[in-house]
Design a protein around this motif. Structure first.
Motif, PDB file in Angstrom:
ATOM      1  N   THR A 178       0.824  -1.214   0.000  1.00 38.96           N
ATOM      2  CA  THR A 178       0.000   0.000   0.000  1.00 38.96           C
ATOM      3  C   THR A 178       0.856   1.261   0.000  1.00 38.96           C
ATOM      4  O   THR A 178       0.576   2.202  -0.756  1.00 38.96           O
ATOM      5  CB  THR A 178      -0.939   0.003   1.225  1.00 38.96           C
ATOM      6  N   ALA A 179       1.896   1.292   0.817  1.00 38.20           N
ATOM      7  CA  ALA A 179       2.773   2.467   0.862  1.00 38.20           C
ATOM      8  C   ALA A 179       3.437   2.698  -0.492  1.00 38.20           C
ATOM      9  O   ALA A 179       3.562   3.845  -0.940  1.00 38.20           O
ATOM     10  CB  ALA A 179       3.826   2.297   1.955  1.00 38.20           C
ATOM     11  N   ASN A 180       3.833   1.629  -1.174  1.00 34.83           N
ATOM     12  CA  ASN A 180       4.454   1.778  -2.490  1.00 34.83           C
ATOM     13  C   ASN A 180       3.453   2.248  -3.538  1.00 34.83           C
ATOM     14  O   ASN A 180       3.795   3.040  -4.414  1.00 34.83           O
ATOM     15  CB  ASN A 180       5.117   0.470  -2.924  1.00 34.83           C
ATOM     16  N   VAL A 181       2.233   1.774  -3.465  1.00 35.58           N
ATOM     17  CA  VAL A 181       1.200   2.248  -4.397  1.00 35.58           C
ATOM     18  C   VAL A 181       0.953   3.744  -4.168  1.00 35.58           C
ATOM     19  O   VAL A 181       0.904   4.530  -5.118  1.00 35.58           O
ATOM     20  CB  VAL A 181      -0.106   1.434  -4.257  1.00 35.58           C
ATOM     21  N   ILE A 182       0.826   4.142  -2.915  1.00 37.49           N
ATOM     22  CA  ILE A 182       0.580   5.550  -2.588  1.00 37.49           C
ATOM     23  C   ILE A 182       1.738   6.436  -3.040  1.00 37.49           C
ATOM     24  O   ILE A 182       1.535   7.465  -3.678  1.00 37.49           O
ATOM     25  CB  ILE A 182       0.309   5.724  -1.077  1.00 37.49           C
ATOM     26  N   THR A 183       2.971   6.032  -2.732  1.00 36.59           N
ATOM     27  CA  THR A 183       4.114   6.864  -3.122  1.00 36.59           C
ATOM     28  C   THR A 183       4.317   6.882  -4.633  1.00 36.59           C
ATOM     29  O   THR A 183       4.752   7.888  -5.180  1.00 36.59           O
ATOM     30  CB  THR A 183       5.412   6.422  -2.407  1.00 36.59           C
ATOM     31  N   THR A 184       3.967   5.805  -5.313  1.00 37.46           N
ATOM     32  CA  THR A 184       4.055   5.804  -6.774  1.00 37.46           C
ATOM     33  C   THR A 184       3.030   6.762  -7.365  1.00 37.46           C
ATOM     34  O   THR A 184       3.337   7.515  -8.298  1.00 37.46           O
ATOM     35  CB  THR A 184       3.854   4.379  -7.335  1.00 37.46           C
ATOM     36  N   ILE A 185       1.826   6.768  -6.827  1.00 35.08           N
ATOM     37  CA  ILE A 185       0.795   7.700  -7.302  1.00 35.08           C
ATOM     38  C   ILE A 185       1.222   9.142  -7.034  1.00 35.08           C
ATOM     39  O   ILE A 185       1.094  10.009  -7.911  1.00 35.08           O
ATOM     40  CB  ILE A 185      -0.569   7.391  -6.643  1.00 35.08           C
TER      41      ILE A 185
END
Length: 171
Positions: free
Chosen positions: A150-157
């Protein structure tokens, strides 16, 4: 699950992924950046933001309380995942007649760094490294796994938004 719905679900997933991975082709046209800012210019700011968000998520939500260890492995994983797209693009687009040097390549690369492919590369690089090194430091391994994703999805967005806000070009 009923077989009929299984095939429909697989078909829908393949269709959506196909739509997300479509790459436009601009034959006989050349890319040029309109903005002064290039994707690699915003990289230091995006990296700082990413390290803070991902470290905080793993410590607070993933319940890994060894902040130094968390920060070190997240930093290493992010270094590798931020470097990977540039190296892949360099290998794909490298032609000494078109891009004689790496600096020339970075100035004229006709793509944004972040996209669906970048998210997949990020997860492929970071998830095994960060989860593998920190799973012993939490009692909630599944929660840690989902926190990292989830943290990687958020930071990628967020990286995508920053990159597309400050960098723009056209064919």
């Amino acid at each position: 699950m009923d077989r009929k719905y299984h095939y429909s679900s697989v078909g829908l997933a393949v269709g959506l992924l196909s739509a997300l991975l479509v790459v436009p082709i601009y034959a006989n046209s050349s890319w040029h950046w309109i903005s002064e800012t290039r994707p690699y210019d915003v990289l230091p700011y995006v990296i700082a933001m990413t390290l803070i968000i991902e470290t905080a998520a793993v410590v607070l939500v993933g319940k890994v309380h060894r902040i130094g260890k968390v920060f070190c492995f997240i930093s290493l994983a992010n270094l590798l995942s931020f470097l990977a797209p540039y190296l892949l693009n360099w290998m794909i687009f490298s032609d000494e007649h078109i891009y004689p040097t790496y600096a020339y390549f970075l100035e004229r690369i006709p793509v944004f760094t972040v996209g669906i492919g970048y998210l997949l590369i990020t997860l492929a690089v970071e998830l095994p490294l960060v989860y593998g090194m920190l799973k012993k430091d939490t009692e909630r391994r599944k929660r840690l796994l989902w926190t990292i994703i989830t943290a990687n999805v958020i930071t990628t967005i967020l990286t995508y938004i920053v990159e597309h806000h400050y960098c723009y070009g056209r064919w």
